[in-house]
Enzyme design. Structure first.
Site, PDB file in Angstrom:
ATOM      1  N   SER A  82      31.263  21.958  42.466  1.00  0.00           N
ATOM      2  CA  SER A  82      32.682  22.016  42.702  1.00  0.00           C
ATOM      3  C   SER A  82      33.094  20.708  42.921  1.00  0.00           C
ATOM      4  O   SER A  82      34.619  20.510  42.809  1.00  0.00           O
ATOM      5  CB  SER A  82      33.202  22.979  43.773  1.00  0.00           C
ATOM      6  OG  SER A  82      32.684  22.591  45.048  1.00  0.00           O
ATOM      7  N   HIS A 108      35.126  20.418  50.178  1.00  0.00           N
ATOM      8  CA  HIS A 108      35.908  20.012  49.315  1.00  0.00           C
ATOM      9  C   HIS A 108      37.220  19.057  49.945  1.00  0.00           C
ATOM     10  O   HIS A 108      37.042  18.686  51.130  1.00  0.00           O
ATOM     11  CB  HIS A 108      36.949  21.396  49.127  1.00  0.00           C
ATOM     12  CG  HIS A 108      36.189  22.334  48.055  1.00  0.00           C
ATOM     13  ND1 HIS A 108      36.690  23.521  48.150  1.00  0.00           N
ATOM     14  CD2 HIS A 108      35.041  22.107  47.388  1.00  0.00           C
ATOM     15  CE1 HIS A 108      35.798  24.213  47.078  1.00  0.00           C
ATOM     16  NE2 HIS A 108      34.734  23.234  46.703  1.00  0.00           N
ATOM     17  N   ASP A 123      41.638  25.830  46.740  1.00  0.00           N
ATOM     18  CA  ASP A 123      40.876  27.087  47.501  1.00  0.00           C
ATOM     19  C   ASP A 123      42.034  28.049  47.856  1.00  0.00           C
ATOM     20  O   ASP A 123      43.107  27.914  47.940  1.00  0.00           O
ATOM     21  CB  ASP A 123      40.212  26.518  48.562  1.00  0.00           C
ATOM     22  CG  ASP A 123      39.193  25.572  48.373  1.00  0.00           C
ATOM     23  OD1 ASP A 123      38.679  25.412  47.051  1.00  0.00           O
ATOM     24  OD2 ASP A 123      38.641  24.927  49.265  1.00  0.00           O
TER      25      ASP A 123
END
Length: 139
Positions: free
Chosen positions: A30, A78, A103
């Protein structure tokens, strides 16, 4: 074994445990192309045994953080893409660089556990060494 040898072993164990708290294995794609599955990132902790290496109050857009997600089991690494306020509470919008959408839930300061250390604007990464951990954990 004498007392001096025991003291050396205790110090070594403490150093290893502290070092381990500052490393995290990337388990997905990701965040590509910044970091890849199997990379290890070097972290600073929001709270490590009462020591605060950084404050979530200081997190800014562009920082890569590790947080406890409401939507995922285990920590998520992230990037913060926006910071806002909801009913007087600071919230962070977070997204994986390689993901098409952010998210699913906003993140609060209390969910942020670590921040990836950077040098000259680049995250500190140890490439591919984490595959050993991924393999052992069966991920």
């Amino acid at each position: 074994m004498n007392l001096k040898e025991i003291a050396v072993y205790v110090v070594l164990i403490i150093v290893v445990l502290l070092a381990a708290q500052h490393l995290n294995v990337v388990v997905s794609g990701s965040m590509e192309p910044v970091m890849y599955r199997g990379d290890i990132v070097v972290l600073e902790q929001a709270n490590l045994l009462g020591f605060h290496e950084f404050s979530p109050d200081d997190v800014k857009v562009g920082d890569i953080v590790v947080y406890n997600a409401a939507w995922h089991e285990g920590p998520v690494i992230h990037r913060v893409i926006d910071i806002g306020q909801i009913n007087g509470t600071t919230v962070f919008k977070i997204k994986g660089d390689n993901n098409n959408v952010a998210d699913p839930y906003y993140v609060t300061k209390g969910q942020i556990k670590s921040r990836v250390l950077t040098f000259n604007g680049h995250p500190l990464i140890i490439p591919k060494v984490g595959y050993i951990s991924i393999w052992i954990r069966g991920l």
